[in-house]
Write a protein that holds these residues in place. Structure first.
Motif, short mmCIF file in Angstrom:
data_model
loop_
_atom_site.label_atom_id
_atom_site.label_comp_id
_atom_site.label_asym_id
_atom_site.label_seq_id
_atom_site.Cartn_x
_atom_site.Cartn_y
_atom_site.Cartn_z
N TYR A 73 0.83 -1.21 0.00
CA TYR A 73 0.00 0.00 0.00
C TYR A 73 0.86 1.26 0.00
CZ TYR A 73 -2.88 3.73 2.02
OH TYR A 73 -3.51 4.92 2.28
N CYS B 64 -3.37 3.28 -3.02
CA CYS B 64 -3.25 2.24 -4.03
C CYS B 64 -2.47 1.08 -3.44
CB CYS B 64 -2.62 2.76 -5.31
SG CYS B 64 -0.97 3.43 -5.15
N ILE C 35 -6.58 0.99 -7.19
CA ILE C 35 -6.58 2.39 -6.76
C ILE C 35 -7.91 2.63 -6.05
CG2 ILE C 35 -6.57 4.79 -7.54
CD1 ILE C 35 -4.94 3.80 -10.00
N THR D 135 -4.27 10.29 -9.40
CA THR D 135 -4.44 9.00 -10.07
C THR D 135 -3.18 8.65 -10.86
OG1 THR D 135 -6.82 9.38 -10.18
CG2 THR D 135 -5.92 7.66 -11.61
N SER E 292 -0.56 7.32 -8.58
CA SER E 292 -0.88 5.94 -8.22
C SER E 292 -0.52 4.97 -9.34
CB SER E 292 -2.37 5.80 -7.89
OG SER E 292 -2.69 6.53 -6.75
N TYR F 91 3.20 4.45 -9.38
CA TYR F 91 3.61 3.60 -8.28
C TYR F 91 3.31 2.13 -8.59
CZ TYR F 91 3.80 1.31 -3.76
OH TYR F 91 4.09 0.43 -2.75
#
Length: 157
Positions: free
Chosen positions: A57, A74, A95, A114, A117, A120
């Motif tokens: 996470y 996410c 997400i 977004t 995320s 990542y």
């Protein structure tokens, strides 16, 4: 509305309560205040701690003048059924909780959160990202290239 300068950064564990609050407010926007359990904070904080340990996470926050005005979480997607596919074929990320305070919406903040995320999840080796979009969020995600999926829902109430 005038756009204010904002920054996006990795959230710290000390900001988990802000993430939890934003998640609760998101549900207030979608359904109603009385639909959310009274112990929403504890439930969300326990969830965050568990997925931080088990599913990589990560959260990101948006700041305006050192005030957190938006957030997103996410993680690796744990799946809804046995995962029989090899990682090379399908490794999914999820997400959740994309939220921007009302006074700061329509400035590209949700889109940028977004994108952070997605970057990542890509760094974790994910080959796709999933999310469940609210009606307000659908245009944001469509503009980023998300496509509607074959998920179907049946209300049993």
């Amino acid at each position: 509305m005038r756009s204010l300068p904002y920054t996006i950064r990795v959230a710290t564990p000390q900001e988990d309560s802000i993430i939890a609050e934003h998640f609760c407010l998101l549900w207030h926007d979608i359904i109603s205040v009385d639909a959310v359990k009274s112990d929403w904070r504890e439930i969300t904080l326990e969830f965050i701690e568990r997925v931080r340990q088990d599913l990589s996470y990560q959260a990101f926050v948006a700041e305006v003048d050192s005030k957190v005005v938006g957030s997103v979480g996410c993680q690796l997607f744990a799946g809804l059924y046995p995962n029989v596919l090899t990682e090379q074929y399908r490794k999914s990320g999820y997400i959740w909780g994309v939220y921007v305070e009302p006074a700061y919406r329509r400035q590209g903040i949700a889109k940028k959160l977004t994108l952070e995320s997605l970057n990542y999840l890509k760094s974790l080796g994910c080959t796709r990202a999933l999310l469940h979009a609210s009606p307000l969020g659908q245009p944001v995600y469509s503009s980023l290239g998300f496509t509607p999926s074959n998920e179907m829902c049946f209300d049993l109430r």
